[in-house]
Design an enzyme around this catalytic site. Structure first.
Site, PDB file in Angstrom:
ATOM      1  N   HIS A   1       0.844  -1.210   0.000  1.00  0.00           N
ATOM      2  CA  HIS A   1       0.000   0.000   0.000  1.00  0.00           C
ATOM      3  C   HIS A   1       0.875   1.255   0.000  1.00  0.00           C
ATOM      4  CE1 HIS A   1      -3.166  -2.558   2.307  1.00  0.00           C
ATOM      5  NE2 HIS A   1      -3.615  -2.395   1.086  1.00  0.00           N
TER       6      HIS A   1
ATOM      7  N   LYS B   1     -15.742  -7.459   6.018  1.00  0.00           N
ATOM      8  CA  LYS B   1     -14.421  -8.104   6.032  1.00  0.00           C
ATOM      9  C   LYS B   1     -13.983  -8.459   7.452  1.00  0.00           C
ATOM     10  CE  LYS B   1     -12.011  -6.863   1.788  1.00  0.00           C
ATOM     11  NZ  LYS B   1     -10.748  -6.326   1.253  1.00  0.00           N
TER      12      LYS B   1
ATOM     13  N   ARG C   1      -2.305  -6.255  -8.387  1.00  0.00           N
ATOM     14  CA  ARG C   1      -1.351  -7.343  -8.179  1.00  0.00           C
ATOM     15  C   ARG C   1      -1.651  -8.471  -9.149  1.00  0.00           C
ATOM     16  NH1 ARG C   1      -3.002  -7.791  -2.083  1.00  0.00           N
ATOM     17  NH2 ARG C   1      -4.849  -7.142  -3.186  1.00  0.00           N
TER      18      ARG C   1
ATOM     19  N   SER D   1      -2.919  -7.864   2.898  1.00  0.00           N
ATOM     20  CA  SER D   1      -3.244  -7.691   4.325  1.00  0.00           C
ATOM     21  C   SER D   1      -3.741  -9.009   4.921  1.00  0.00           C
ATOM     22  CB  SER D   1      -4.326  -6.631   4.498  1.00  0.00           C
ATOM     23  OG  SER D   1      -3.883  -5.396   4.012  1.00  0.00           O
TER      24      SER D   1
HETATM   25  P1  ADP Z   1      -9.781  -3.433  -0.578  1.00  0.00           P
HETATM   26  O1  ADP Z   1     -10.639  -3.920   0.547  1.00  0.00           O
HETATM   27  O2  ADP Z   1     -10.339  -2.257  -1.307  1.00  0.00           O
HETATM   28  O3  ADP Z   1      -9.257  -4.492  -1.502  1.00  0.00           O
HETATM   29  P2  ADP Z   1      -7.081  -3.272   0.408  1.00  0.00           P
HETATM   30  O4  ADP Z   1      -6.613  -2.543   1.618  1.00  0.00           O
HETATM   31  O5  ADP Z   1      -6.948  -4.756   0.432  1.00  0.00           O
HETATM   32  O6  ADP Z   1      -8.549  -2.812   0.211  1.00  0.00           O
HETATM   33  O7  ADP Z   1      -6.359  -2.717  -0.883  1.00  0.00           O
HETATM   34  C1  ADP Z   1      -6.445  -1.371  -1.272  1.00  0.00           C
HETATM   35  C2  ADP Z   1      -5.825  -1.203  -2.644  1.00  0.00           C
HETATM   36  O8  ADP Z   1      -4.432  -1.499  -2.590  1.00  0.00           O
HETATM   37  C3  ADP Z   1      -6.385  -2.137  -3.728  1.00  0.00           C
HETATM   38  O9  ADP Z   1      -6.377  -1.434  -4.950  1.00  0.00           O
HETATM   39  C4  ADP Z   1      -5.407  -3.266  -3.759  1.00  0.00           C
HETATM   40  O10 ADP Z   1      -5.399  -3.913  -5.007  1.00  0.00           O
HETATM   41  C5  ADP Z   1      -4.110  -2.502  -3.522  1.00  0.00           C
HETATM   42  N1  ADP Z   1      -3.061  -3.335  -2.951  1.00  0.00           N
HETATM   43  C6  ADP Z   1      -3.139  -4.153  -1.886  1.00  0.00           C
HETATM   44  N2  ADP Z   1      -1.965  -4.768  -1.649  1.00  0.00           N
HETATM   45  C7  ADP Z   1      -1.107  -4.335  -2.613  1.00  0.00           C
HETATM   46  C8  ADP Z   1       0.259  -4.633  -2.949  1.00  0.00           C
HETATM   47  N3  ADP Z   1       0.964  -5.519  -2.266  1.00  0.00           N
HETATM   48  N4  ADP Z   1       0.812  -3.984  -3.995  1.00  0.00           N
HETATM   49  C9  ADP Z   1       0.072  -3.110  -4.717  1.00  0.00           C
HETATM   50  N5  ADP Z   1      -1.212  -2.797  -4.472  1.00  0.00           N
HETATM   51  C10 ADP Z   1      -1.806  -3.407  -3.443  1.00  0.00           C
END
Ligand code: ADP
Length: 170
Positions: free
Chosen positions: A19, A43, A97, A135
């Site tokens: 992130h 979630k 990803r 996460s």
């Molecule tokens: P959501 O519940 O919207 O998926 P996340 O916190 O899991 O929320 O992810 C937020 C954003 O960050 C999404 O666009 C996700 O694809 C991106 N993201 C999560 N992990 C990574 C990573 N390791 N590298 C790049 N982008 C990521």
């Protein structure tokens, strides 16, 4: 010159190095980045909304200071497009990803575009170094006492370990 405001939305439960990389790169092409922290009760987050907001603020504080850009961390519990309209953002930034994210993101972007075609979604390819960080997996690794320090900032790792310990105690 017109200022560009973007939203980077997510659950951030917890914020990971992946992130943070997207935030750092997003700051290169926007003037104001609103990090939208979604309530997302479905979630069943490990951290409360307030804790996640605090965590994201703390972990991005240095980024804001080092760039000529504004970062705001804002909780939200509404349709993303309505949130974007409310904060005056014209761009949504999402991280992508490998193939795992594609289908969901493709659908979401299509729906969002129909809701408001003036708001453009921009995807940043995950850096290969962070490609596999999620996460959800960070929490799983920590649950089974695995080391998570390579995936999240140091303080976040400590917080995850402490919270999981609490959960296990019941
Ligand atoms: P959501 O519940 O919207 O998926 P996340 O916190 O899991 O929320 O992810 C937020 C954003 O960050 C999404 O666009 C996700 O694809 C991106 N993201 C999560 N992990 C990574 C990573 N390791 N590298 C790049 N982008 C990521």
């Amino acid at each position: 010159m017109a200022q560009t405001s973007a939203i980077y939305p997510g659950t951030f439960d917890p914020i990971t190095n992946g992130h943070i990389d997207i935030i750092r790169r997003g700051l290169r092409f926007v003037d104001r980045l609103v990090i939208g922290v979604a309530t997302n009760p479905s979630k069943d987050p490990l951290f409360t909304l307030e804790e996640r907001v605090k965590m994201v603020r703390r972990e991005t504080a240095d980024l804001a200071a080092s760039e000529d850009t504004v970062i705001e961390v804002v909780p939200f519990n509404e349709l993303l497009m309505h949130f974007a309209e409310r904060v005056g953002a014209t761009v949504i930034i999402r991280g992508l990803r490998a193939v795992a994210d594609f289908e969901y993101e493709f659908q979401m972007t299509g729906m969002n575009y129909q809701i408001n075609p003036d708001i453009e979604t921009v995807f940043l390819m995950a850096d290969p170094r962070y490609q596999t960080i999620a996460s959800k997996l960070v929490k799983e690794v920590a649950w089974y006492d695995g080391k998570i320090t390579g995936f999240v900032p140091k303080t976040v790792a400590e917080e995850v370990v402490a919270r999981i310990k609490e959960k296990k105690r019941g």
